[in-house]
Design a protein around this motif. Structure first.
Motif, PDB file in Angstrom:
ATOM      1  N   ASP A  26       0.853  -1.106   0.115  1.00 48.53           N
ATOM      2  CA  ASP A  26      -0.164  -0.117  -0.080  1.00 48.53           C
ATOM      3  C   ASP A  26       0.869   1.254   0.004  1.00 48.53           C
ATOM      4  O   ASP A  26       1.507   1.559   1.112  1.00 48.53           O
ATOM      5  N   PRO A  27       0.827   2.106  -1.145  1.00 52.95           N
ATOM      6  CA  PRO A  27       1.877   3.246  -1.257  1.00 52.95           C
ATOM      7  C   PRO A  27       1.301   4.228  -0.640  1.00 52.95           C
ATOM      8  O   PRO A  27       1.652   5.428  -0.055  1.00 52.95           O
ATOM      9  N   LEU A  28      -0.234   4.555  -0.271  1.00 49.19           N
ATOM     10  CA  LEU A  28      -0.968   5.791   0.427  1.00 49.19           C
ATOM     11  C   LEU A  28      -0.402   6.046   1.523  1.00 49.19           C
ATOM     12  O   LEU A  28      -0.106   7.337   1.798  1.00 49.19           O
ATOM     13  N   PRO A  29      -0.156   5.387   2.632  1.00 51.62           N
ATOM     14  CA  PRO A  29       0.667   6.049   3.873  1.00 51.62           C
ATOM     15  C   PRO A  29       1.850   6.614   3.674  1.00 51.62           C
ATOM     16  O   PRO A  29       2.042   7.643   4.259  1.00 51.62           O
ATOM     17  N   TYR A  31       2.836   8.286   0.890  1.00 51.12           N
ATOM     18  CA  TYR A  31       2.561   9.469   0.018  1.00 51.12           C
ATOM     19  C   TYR A  31       1.846  10.380   0.990  1.00 51.12           C
ATOM     20  O   TYR A  31       2.100  11.480   0.801  1.00 51.12           O
ATOM     21  N   ARG A  32       0.986   9.998   1.859  1.00 47.98           N
ATOM     22  CA  ARG A  32       0.452  10.868   2.542  1.00 47.98           C
ATOM     23  C   ARG A  32       1.401  11.640   3.733  1.00 47.98           C
ATOM     24  O   ARG A  32       1.063  12.654   3.951  1.00 47.98           O
ATOM     25  N   ARG A  33       2.187  10.844   4.267  1.00 49.57           N
ATOM     26  CA  ARG A  33       3.112  11.178   5.174  1.00 49.57           C
ATOM     27  C   ARG A  33       4.014  12.243   4.527  1.00 49.57           C
ATOM     28  O   ARG A  33       4.457  13.215   5.067  1.00 49.57           O
ATOM     29  N   ARG A  35       3.544  13.863   1.933  1.00 55.01           N
ATOM     30  CA  ARG A  35       2.895  14.971   1.517  1.00 55.01           C
ATOM     31  C   ARG A  35       2.540  16.005   2.905  1.00 55.01           C
ATOM     32  O   ARG A  35       2.921  17.218   2.948  1.00 55.01           O
ATOM     33  N   ASP A  36       2.532  15.624   3.892  1.00 54.84           N
ATOM     34  CA  ASP A  36       2.282  16.369   5.444  1.00 54.84           C
ATOM     35  C   ASP A  36       3.308  16.729   5.856  1.00 54.84           C
ATOM     36  O   ASP A  36       3.452  17.725   6.555  1.00 54.84           O
ATOM     37  N   LEU A  56       3.426   0.045  -7.949  1.00 54.14           N
ATOM     38  CA  LEU A  56       3.568   0.888  -6.631  1.00 54.14           C
ATOM     39  C   LEU A  56       3.622   0.124  -5.429  1.00 54.14           C
ATOM     40  O   LEU A  56       3.128   0.509  -4.583  1.00 54.14           O
ATOM     41  N   GLU A  57       4.399  -0.693  -5.439  1.00 58.16           N
ATOM     42  CA  GLU A  57       4.785  -1.611  -4.314  1.00 58.16           C
ATOM     43  C   GLU A  57       6.153  -1.308  -3.664  1.00 58.16           C
ATOM     44  O   GLU A  57       6.537  -1.654  -2.409  1.00 58.16           O
ATOM     45  N   THR A  82       6.728   0.839   5.689  1.00 59.39           N
ATOM     46  CA  THR A  82       7.665   0.281   4.782  1.00 59.39           C
ATOM     47  C   THR A  82       8.763  -0.302   5.428  1.00 59.39           C
ATOM     48  O   THR A  82       9.134  -0.273   6.664  1.00 59.39           O
TER      49      THR A  82
END
Length: 103
Positions: A26-29, A31-33, A35-36, A56-57, A82
Motif C-alpha cells: 500500500d503506497p498511500l500511507p 505518500y500521505r506522510r 505530503r504532510d 506501486l509496491e 515500509t
C-alpha cells in the motif's frame, strides 16, 4: 531490514541504494506522510533520486551521507509503513576504475 553495509570511514560520503517495500503493498500511507511532513531526513542525509516500480509496491531511493547512523535515524520515521533494504553502492564510473587494472 536487510543491511549489506560495509565498514566505511566516518566522514566519507557514501551512496546508499534504499529499497523500500511498502507494507501490505500500500503506497498511500507513504505518500500521505510525505505530503504532510516531507522526507523527514535529518541534516546530513541527502536525497539524490528515486524510482517507483509500476505496481506501486516498491521505491528505490538513492541517498548519500557521511554518517550511516543518520540514515538509520531517517528510516525510523518510516518503518511503520515500509520495510527497508540498504545497499552501499558506487557509480558505474567508480566500478570501472576499480576493475580497470584487471583488463
Amino acid at each position: 531490514m536487510q543491511d549489506s553495509s560495509t565498514v566505511s570511514l566516518e566522514g566519507e560520503t557514501v551512496l546508499y541504494m534504499i529499497v523500500e517495500k511498502f507494507k501490505n503493498g500500500d503506497p498511500l500511507p507513504i505518500y500521505r506522510r510525505f505530503r504532510d511532513h516531507g522526507r523527514l531526513a535529518p541534516e546530513g542525509v541527502h536525497y539524490v533520486g528515486s524510482w517507483v516500480d509500476e505496481t506501486l509496491e516498491r521505491c528505490f531511493q538513492l541517498m548519500e551521507t557521511d554518517q550511516r547512523a543518520l540514515l538509520d535515524e531517517w528510516m525510523t520515521h518510516w518503518r511503520d509503513v515500509t520495510d527497508f533494504e540498504v545497499y552501499p553502492v558506487i557509480t558505474s564510473a567508480e566500478a570501472a576504475a576499480r576493475v580497470s587494472t584487471y583488463f
